[in-house]
Design a protein around this motif. Sequence first.
Motif, PDB file in Angstrom:
ATOM      1  N   ARG A  77       0.824  -1.202   0.000  1.00  0.00           N
ATOM      2  CA  ARG A  77       0.000   0.000   0.000  1.00  0.00           C
ATOM      3  C   ARG A  77       0.860   1.254   0.000  1.00  0.00           C
ATOM      4  O   ARG A  77       0.605   2.199  -0.739  1.00  0.00           O
ATOM      5  N   LYS A  78       1.897   1.240   0.809  1.00  0.00           N
ATOM      6  CA  LYS A  78       2.748   2.421   0.890  1.00  0.00           C
ATOM      7  C   LYS A  78       3.595   2.587  -0.368  1.00  0.00           C
ATOM      8  O   LYS A  78       3.942   3.717  -0.739  1.00  0.00           O
ATOM      9  N   ALA A  79       3.915   1.483  -1.027  1.00  0.00           N
ATOM     10  CA  ALA A  79       4.595   1.592  -2.320  1.00  0.00           C
ATOM     11  C   ALA A  79       3.684   2.280  -3.329  1.00  0.00           C
ATOM     12  O   ALA A  79       4.134   3.122  -4.120  1.00  0.00           O
ATOM     13  N   VAL A  80       2.393   1.923  -3.294  1.00  0.00           N
ATOM     14  CA  VAL A  80       1.428   2.583  -4.176  1.00  0.00           C
ATOM     15  C   VAL A  80       1.354   4.072  -3.854  1.00  0.00           C
ATOM     16  O   VAL A  80       1.366   4.923  -4.755  1.00  0.00           O
ATOM     17  N   VAL A  81       1.304   4.401  -2.565  1.00  0.00           N
ATOM     18  CA  VAL A  81       1.211   5.804  -2.179  1.00  0.00           C
ATOM     19  C   VAL A  81       2.495   6.546  -2.527  1.00  0.00           C
ATOM     20  O   VAL A  81       2.462   7.748  -2.843  1.00  0.00           O
ATOM     21  N   ASP A  82       3.649   5.858  -2.486  1.00  0.00           N
ATOM     22  CA  ASP A  82       4.891   6.459  -2.981  1.00  0.00           C
ATOM     23  C   ASP A  82       4.702   6.952  -4.412  1.00  0.00           C
ATOM     24  O   ASP A  82       5.054   8.085  -4.759  1.00  0.00           O
ATOM     25  N   MET A 141      -4.562  -2.522  -5.195  1.00  0.00           N
ATOM     26  CA  MET A 141      -4.496  -2.691  -3.745  1.00  0.00           C
ATOM     27  C   MET A 141      -5.741  -2.158  -3.033  1.00  0.00           C
ATOM     28  O   MET A 141      -5.722  -1.981  -1.817  1.00  0.00           O
ATOM     29  N   SER A 142      -6.810  -1.923  -3.776  1.00  0.00           N
ATOM     30  CA  SER A 142      -8.033  -1.397  -3.157  1.00  0.00           C
ATOM     31  C   SER A 142      -9.148  -2.434  -3.228  1.00  0.00           C
ATOM     32  O   SER A 142      -9.252  -3.177  -4.203  1.00  0.00           O
ATOM     33  N   ASP A 143      -9.989  -2.457  -2.206  1.00  0.00           N
ATOM     34  CA  ASP A 143     -11.132  -3.358  -2.194  1.00  0.00           C
ATOM     35  C   ASP A 143     -12.457  -2.595  -2.332  1.00  0.00           C
ATOM     36  O   ASP A 143     -13.525  -3.138  -2.074  1.00  0.00           O
ATOM     37  N   GLN A 144     -12.371  -1.333  -2.766  1.00  0.00           N
ATOM     38  CA  GLN A 144     -13.573  -0.511  -2.939  1.00  0.00           C
ATOM     39  C   GLN A 144     -14.046  -0.613  -4.387  1.00  0.00           C
ATOM     40  O   GLN A 144     -13.461  -0.004  -5.277  1.00  0.00           O
ATOM     41  N   ASP A 145     -15.096  -1.382  -4.614  1.00  0.00           N
ATOM     42  CA  ASP A 145     -15.569  -1.633  -5.978  1.00  0.00           C
ATOM     43  C   ASP A 145     -15.932  -0.349  -6.717  1.00  0.00           C
ATOM     44  O   ASP A 145     -15.493  -0.121  -7.848  1.00  0.00           O
ATOM     45  N   ASP A 146     -16.738   0.498  -6.079  1.00  0.00           N
ATOM     46  CA  ASP A 146     -17.168   1.734  -6.743  1.00  0.00           C
ATOM     47  C   ASP A 146     -15.995   2.663  -6.996  1.00  0.00           C
ATOM     48  O   ASP A 146     -15.898   3.289  -8.065  1.00  0.00           O
ATOM     49  N   ASP A 151      -7.349   9.452  -4.749  1.00  0.00           N
ATOM     50  CA  ASP A 151      -7.323   9.798  -3.315  1.00  0.00           C
ATOM     51  C   ASP A 151      -8.405   9.052  -2.543  1.00  0.00           C
ATOM     52  O   ASP A 151      -8.213   8.685  -1.382  1.00  0.00           O
ATOM     53  N   ASP A 152      -9.543   8.823  -3.189  1.00  0.00           N
ATOM     54  CA  ASP A 152     -10.656   8.142  -2.519  1.00  0.00           C
ATOM     55  C   ASP A 152     -10.346   6.685  -2.212  1.00  0.00           C
ATOM     56  O   ASP A 152     -10.905   6.123  -1.261  1.00  0.00           O
ATOM     57  N   ILE A 153      -9.487   6.038  -3.004  1.00  0.00           N
ATOM     58  CA  ILE A 153      -9.213   4.615  -2.766  1.00  0.00           C
ATOM     59  C   ILE A 153      -7.890   4.388  -2.048  1.00  0.00           C
ATOM     60  O   ILE A 153      -7.477   3.244  -1.848  1.00  0.00           O
ATOM     61  N   THR A 154      -7.198   5.461  -1.676  1.00  0.00           N
ATOM     62  CA  THR A 154      -5.994   5.334  -0.847  1.00  0.00           C
ATOM     63  C   THR A 154      -6.294   5.957   0.511  1.00  0.00           C
ATOM     64  O   THR A 154      -6.960   6.992   0.590  1.00  0.00           O
TER      65      THR A 154
END
Length: 631
Positions: A297-302, A354-359, A417-420
């Motif tokens: 997750r933090k690699a993605v945010v990097d 790395m997100s589990d938010q479908d929408d 931003d909404d999925i991180t």
Amino acid sequence: MRNELLTAVEGVRQTGDVMSVASKEFVNDPCTTAKRANMVRAARNLLSAVARLLILADEVDVRKLIKSLHLVEANLERFRNATSQQELVEQYQVFNSTVGDLTMKAALRQRELKDPRMRDDLASARAMLKKNSLMLLTASKAYVRHPELPEARENRDFVFKQVCEAVKSISNVARGERGVDGARFDNAGDLAALLDAFDESVVMDPHNYREATMRAELEKALEGIISRAAFMADSPCTRDDRRERIVAECNSVRQALQDLLTEYMDTVKSRAGSSAELDYAVEHMTRKTKDLRRQLRKAVVDHVSDSFLETNVPLLVLIEAAQAGDQAEVEEYSHVFSEHAEKLVEVATLACSMSDQDDGVRMVRYAAAQIEALCPQVVNAARILAARPKSKIAQENMDAFKLSWENQVRILTEAVDDITTIDDFLAVSESHILEDVNKCVLALQERDADTLDRTAGAIRGRTARVCNVVEAEMENYEDNVYKKRVVDSAVVLRDHVILNFIQRVHVAVEAFGSGNVGAVNDIDFIESARMVYEGIREVRKSVLMGRSAEEIESESDLEEEEIYESKSKIAGFGENQSEVDNSRARMMTQWPEEDKKKIAAQVRLSWDDCGMGLFTGLSCAYNQHVPGQAS
């Protein structure tokens, strides 16, 4: 359908009258079976009549929507065939009025739909019509004015295709058909799903464990996860320390799985139930996958923190070259712009994984697809302007595509931003700003004006992004002391701390450029840089005050005692670390010049010899001159 509707209304009226009579008869004699049956039969007839009327009314709405669609298609074709600027403007006004009527009817239809996919398809089609409306006019005018340029035709054809697809999408929804394109934006993060499935598969009744098959299956599932994690680690934008942590966590997960499988084997051989060793192995396994998940997750945010920073710069450079009529530079900067767009799409895809938010994932993928499609047309608009730099129509076309690009990047940024999580974003941003602050101080010591100016710009961009993200997050909270503390810390950072730092940078850059190095006060500059880092840290601490101890993950997160210390001061801010730091800064500015020079020398010595960064050096220098002060 007028006669059918009138017939249906009359049917509802007649069945309603029958129902009224049957109900009264039943109320007067509720024990008679025949009257009960008559009332039930009348109720069913009334229900059927009402349902038929509603179906007819819905069909009327659909027919009106389709009629509006046909009118838009006819006007669009007439607009496309226009051959002069005046005819274009006239046909566009007619087309635009029919599009307004269509979008209004589509909005009404969207509210009535029950299928969420169809609602999303209709919403995206309406947004596409609105977004492409201005570009349709400017691209068509550019083509009519400059038909000899192939880029002008490509611009116009692209916008027409977008509008036609939007109209077709509305038509499909009106006829009850699902769009085939929407499915490709579905499915939440595949890597997150693989980790979830793996966590579930390693927990089982030990008596159900079969060494011959389950070991190979679990190892294969883990290697699939690790190969995806390795792909993320090997990305050019993944930082070296993050890459090493991902590799270390992958190895730890491998070892934890082997330990767990060994415990399962021992339990099966001993024919005993679950033991303390097995429970510990399962807990250790899930903890290690959680650690790996956090690093990914933090690699993605990097990537997000680095890529979604000053996203308009490549576009502005491209437009500047086009306005100057420099076609060679436009070609050069078009490659930079295209690479930037590709990077945004790549990072958005990583965030989805790395997100589990479908929408949220669906929105990110849709926005990324729009970026991917729009990028070459922005380049074409720049090429048109470069070929005809004095053309007002070419400039208007460039402005329209620029506006569309900026809006689309903003939508993608907000969707990502909404999925991180904001906690990960702030932790990573704090680390990145610390790196940049240290680079600034090193550039100051080396009198490197270019690096200093460039790195300071990155710091300013990162702090602005942090403030924007935090303030957007706080909009989800009701007004309270927690929200006020967070917003106040962001305002102080944006309106005071960063401005003071940028002012020091400008003074230093001008001094280095003019050769007047003595005008730069190293201590003041280091203090202003330190305050930027402290400001970011204060924002993050304020946000984390709303979390419980269990919600705050370890590694780069704040220590628990810091959190609780901050929480204890939420009602009255009292004397906190920032106030202590401010008193130190005031004291240091009053020292004699000789002491300041000694401190500066010790800062440089600590930087060069100890390698512990600017804050260790500054603290050591300060404490040697002020005995009894804690670092």
